[in-house]
Write an enzyme that holds these catalytic residues in place. Structure first.
Site, PDB file in Angstrom:
ATOM      1  N   ARG A 106      21.418  33.369  20.830  1.00 23.34           N
ATOM      2  CA  ARG A 106      22.340  34.492  20.985  1.00 23.34           C
ATOM      3  C   ARG A 106      23.766  33.960  20.913  1.00 23.34           C
ATOM      4  O   ARG A 106      24.175  33.165  21.765  1.00 23.34           O
ATOM      5  CB  ARG A 106      22.078  35.190  22.324  1.00 23.34           C
ATOM      6  CG  ARG A 106      23.073  36.290  22.581  1.00 23.34           C
ATOM      7  CD  ARG A 106      22.858  37.071  23.876  1.00 23.34           C
ATOM      8  NE  ARG A 106      23.996  37.959  23.981  1.00 23.34           N
ATOM      9  CZ  ARG A 106      24.782  38.097  25.050  1.00 23.34           C
ATOM     10  NH1 ARG A 106      24.514  37.456  26.174  1.00 23.34           N
ATOM     11  NH2 ARG A 106      25.829  38.887  25.008  1.00 23.34           N
ATOM     12  N   HIS A 151      32.129  40.187  22.454  1.00 18.57           N
ATOM     13  CA  HIS A 151      32.040  39.437  23.711  1.00 18.57           C
ATOM     14  C   HIS A 151      33.479  39.193  24.203  1.00 18.57           C
ATOM     15  O   HIS A 151      33.942  38.072  24.298  1.00 18.57           O
ATOM     16  CB  HIS A 151      31.267  38.135  23.504  1.00 18.57           C
ATOM     17  CG  HIS A 151      30.661  37.565  24.762  1.00 18.57           C
ATOM     18  ND1 HIS A 151      29.317  37.310  24.904  1.00 18.57           N
ATOM     19  CD2 HIS A 151      31.227  37.210  25.936  1.00 18.57           C
ATOM     20  CE1 HIS A 151      29.082  36.809  26.110  1.00 18.57           C
ATOM     21  NE2 HIS A 151      30.238  36.729  26.758  1.00 18.57           N
ATOM     22  N   GLU A 196      28.465  43.006  28.354  1.00 17.29           N
ATOM     23  CA  GLU A 196      29.033  43.275  29.668  1.00 17.29           C
ATOM     24  C   GLU A 196      30.302  44.116  29.620  1.00 17.29           C
ATOM     25  O   GLU A 196      31.378  43.651  30.022  1.00 17.29           O
ATOM     26  CB  GLU A 196      29.316  41.959  30.409  1.00 17.29           C
ATOM     27  CG  GLU A 196      28.096  41.070  30.587  1.00 17.29           C
ATOM     28  CD  GLU A 196      28.351  39.906  31.526  1.00 17.29           C
ATOM     29  OE1 GLU A 196      29.490  39.742  31.981  1.00 17.29           O
ATOM     30  OE2 GLU A 196      27.390  39.173  31.809  1.00 17.29           O
ATOM     31  N   ASN A 338      22.130  40.868  31.575  1.00 17.43           N
ATOM     32  CA  ASN A 338      22.658  39.595  32.076  1.00 17.43           C
ATOM     33  C   ASN A 338      22.590  39.622  33.593  1.00 17.43           C
ATOM     34  O   ASN A 338      23.079  40.567  34.226  1.00 17.43           O
ATOM     35  CB  ASN A 338      24.122  39.401  31.664  1.00 17.43           C
ATOM     36  CG  ASN A 338      24.287  39.156  30.182  1.00 17.43           C
ATOM     37  OD1 ASN A 338      23.309  39.063  29.455  1.00 17.43           O
ATOM     38  ND2 ASN A 338      25.525  39.048  29.744  1.00 17.43           N
ATOM     39  N   TYR A 340      22.803  37.077  37.258  1.00 22.65           N
ATOM     40  CA  TYR A 340      23.069  35.763  37.854  1.00 22.65           C
ATOM     41  C   TYR A 340      22.805  35.718  39.357  1.00 22.65           C
ATOM     42  O   TYR A 340      22.348  34.713  39.872  1.00 22.65           O
ATOM     43  CB  TYR A 340      24.540  35.371  37.612  1.00 22.65           C
ATOM     44  CG  TYR A 340      24.828  35.028  36.162  1.00 22.65           C
ATOM     45  CD1 TYR A 340      24.751  33.716  35.716  1.00 22.65           C
ATOM     46  CD2 TYR A 340      25.143  36.007  35.239  1.00 22.65           C
ATOM     47  CE1 TYR A 340      24.991  33.388  34.391  1.00 22.65           C
ATOM     48  CE2 TYR A 340      25.391  35.689  33.905  1.00 22.65           C
ATOM     49  CZ  TYR A 340      25.303  34.379  33.491  1.00 22.65           C
ATOM     50  OH  TYR A 340      25.527  34.059  32.177  1.00 22.65           O
ATOM     51  N   GLU A 406      21.168  36.886  29.410  1.00 24.90           N
ATOM     52  CA  GLU A 406      21.855  35.760  30.057  1.00 24.90           C
ATOM     53  C   GLU A 406      21.301  35.562  31.453  1.00 24.90           C
ATOM     54  O   GLU A 406      21.020  36.527  32.153  1.00 24.90           O
ATOM     55  CB  GLU A 406      23.371  36.003  30.225  1.00 24.90           C
ATOM     56  CG  GLU A 406      24.191  35.776  29.008  1.00 24.90           C
ATOM     57  CD  GLU A 406      25.676  35.997  29.260  1.00 24.90           C
ATOM     58  OE1 GLU A 406      26.150  35.714  30.382  1.00 24.90           O
ATOM     59  OE2 GLU A 406      26.351  36.464  28.328  1.00 24.90           O
TER      60      GLU A 406
HETATM   61  C1  GAL Z   1      28.824  36.292  31.823  1.00 25.64           C
HETATM   62  C2  GAL Z   1      29.478  36.195  30.478  1.00 25.64           C
HETATM   63  C3  GAL Z   1      29.401  34.856  29.858  1.00 25.64           C
HETATM   64  C4  GAL Z   1      29.525  33.704  30.853  1.00 25.64           C
HETATM   65  C5  GAL Z   1      28.703  33.942  32.094  1.00 25.64           C
HETATM   66  C6  GAL Z   1      28.880  32.910  33.188  1.00 25.64           C
HETATM   67  O1  GAL Z   1      29.397  37.314  32.568  1.00 25.64           O
HETATM   68  O2  GAL Z   1      28.903  37.132  29.583  1.00 25.64           O
HETATM   69  O3  GAL Z   1      30.359  34.815  28.836  1.00 25.64           O
HETATM   70  O4  GAL Z   1      30.813  33.380  31.088  1.00 25.64           O
HETATM   71  O5  GAL Z   1      28.985  35.185  32.636  1.00 25.64           O
HETATM   72  O6  GAL Z   1      29.876  33.269  34.072  1.00 25.64           O
END
Ligand code: GAL
Length: 502
Positions: A106, A151, A196, A338, A340, A406
């Protein structure tokens, strides 16, 4: 295919196609493999890796402009001028991807590299050639390209007419998307319109920490989001009307979300956590993926009420109108996610006569002190939140086909990055539980990122790569980290098969 833990549970799931759970404690490891055909990838974005910011006809974008300003707002005063130099070193990236064994890569197109003014009347052939080279190198190595159109790197000339605050950009984005489909769509079969839009809106046009650094939370962020959602739909329709039949590809959007866990089991906190999900993910997902379309009812209600209390004659949340609601609804062939981290959400009324996106929600969020940290202050390690989030999406949007676009972990750049390897193992294991135990409709996973890169306002102070890049060496050499080996093994095994029994 069958997990070794909880076969009874799996059978029950197959019977009722519902949720399962109590037989497996929250953090227990599950042996098993992903379904056949599950796809594995890794991701990057143009501004974070390419460099060559003004080479061979590329125009300036909002991140070039921001990082070159006197006070660029980047924590280590760095820029993406050279970054990982992937403009020149993309073959090294392809080699890293191949060594990891991914099915797909990607990456994003830099809009101003192919359209230096942002508009269709001036095409930069060198930019087209560059992406042709990247795409062809991937295909030659058996790696499928998954291309993001936007992006966060809007051409600066479009910012000068207001950027995402100007509805004219909807058509201009459509022209850019059309050029990408016609130039690359013979070989690119999977497209993502926006990465995002929440971050672009809230950080770029609300709190102002990201480019284009516009401050106006609770007002300009809502307008920027509104025009990005319309632009997404415009690109989807262009593909659907003019390219789908001949190119046979698919096109979707990538939304970011943490999981919001109620801080207590009080009704007020449970409602606050749900409201927080609707304000964050539902803001973008409801117009596109829900049966009714439009913004989430609770978001419309809360922004309207706060607006009235603050003396605004109408709600600060713009209205689509029925024509746009219908035009936007259903415009995504898959749900790109995405993810985290997670947060605790509680009911909380923010005092004061000012507007803000957070104040509109009547919610405060925090992290549980027991959650392990990373080098990024916002990123706490909460693997079980991933499973809850994808279940929430599965229920909310009717079993939508989901691709994780992501997921990753920030450290300071260790080669022996055990914490990153553990993050991947635990998060991917939770994802497998969501598929194999809960029945979620998830068909692929993407690690962020294949290489260390420019981490936006954190510059090079936080690293996310499976491969390190030496940013002090002009040759920008890549080195494999421990986590890359662990991820490669997960891919080779298609998950976590149980160790052979003696
Ligand atoms: C996401 C973003 C990425 C990368 C990642 C880590 O929000 O799409 O570009 O930076 O976070 O922080």
């Amino acid at each position: 295919m069958t997990p070794t833990v909880s076969k009874w549970c799996l059978a029950l799931v197959l019977l009722v196609a519902g949720r399962c759970g109590p037989t497996l404690a929250q953090d227990d490891f599950l042996y098993g493999t992903f379904p056949d055909g599950f796809i594995w990838g890794a991701a990057t974005a143009a501004y974070q890796i390419e460099g060559a910011w003004n080479e061979n006809g590329k125009g300036e974008n909002i991140w070039d402009f921001m990082t070159h300003a006197y006070d660029g707002g980047i924590s280590d005063n760095s820029t993406g001028d050279i970054a990982a130099d992937s403009y020149n070193k993309y073959l090294d990236d392809v080699a890293a991807l191949k060594e990891t064994g991914v099915n797909f890569y990607r990456f994003s197109i830099s809009w101003s590299r192919i359209l230096p003014t942002g508009r269709i009347d001036q095409i930069n052939q060198d930019g087209i050639n560059y992406y042709n080279n990247v795409i062809n190198a991937l295909l030659d190595n058996g790696i499928t390209p998954l291309v993001t159109l936007y992006h966060w790197d809007l051409p600066q000339p479009l910012q000068e007419i207001g950027g995402w605050l100007n509805e004219e950009v909807v058509d201009i984005f459509g022209d850019y998307a059309n050029l990408a489909f016609s130039s690359f769509g013979d070989r690119v079969k999977s497209w993502i319109t926006f990465n995002e839009p929440w971050v672009q809106s809230v950080l770029g046009y609300g709190y102002g920490g990201n480019a284009p650094r516009i401050v106006g939370s609770g007002q300009t962020d809502y307008i920027a989001a509104h025009n990005q959602i319309k632009s997404h739909a415009r690109a989807w329709h262009i593909y659907d009307d003019n390219y789908r039949a001949t190119q046979n590809g698919e096109i979707g959007i990538t939304l970011d979300s943490g999981w919001s866990e109620p801080k207590t089991q009080s009704a007020a906190d449970i409602e606050a956590a749900e409201r927080n999900m609707q304000f964050k993910l539902g803001w973008f997902a409801h117009p596109i993926f829900s049966v009714d379309g439009d913004y989430p009812p609770v978001m419309k209600e809360y922004v309207a009420r706060h607006s009235a209390e603050e003396g605004f004659p109408v709600s600060r949340l713009p209205e689509f109108g029925q024509t746009w609601v219908d035009y936007i609804k259903g415009t995504s062939d898959f749900f790109g996610l995405n993810h985290y981290t997670s947060a605790l959400a509680e009911y909380s009324v923010w005092e004061g006569n000012w507007t803000s996106y957070d104040k509109d929600q009547d919610v405060s969020t925090s992290a549980d002190p027991s959650w392990p940290s990373s080098a990024a202050p916002w990123l706490k390690v909460v693997p079980w939140g991933f499973r809850k989030l994808v279940n929430w999406i599965n229920n909310e949007y009717n079993g939508v086909r989901l691709l994780v676009t992501e997921n990753g972990y920030a450290d300071l750049g260790e080669i022996n990055d055990v914490d990153r390897a553990n993050y991947y193992t635990s998060y991917i294991n939770e994802l497998m539980k969501a598929i194999n135990l809960d029945g979620c409709n998830i068909y692929g996973y993407t690690a962020w990122s294949i290489i260390d890169n420019f981490e936006w306002a954190a510059g090079y102070s936080q690293k996310f790569g499976l491969y390190s890049v030496d940013f002090n060496d002009p040759a920008r050499p890549r080195s494999r980290k421990y986590s890359a080996q662990v991820y490669a093994q997960i891919i080779a095994d298609n998950g976590f098969p149980a160790p052979a029994e003696n």
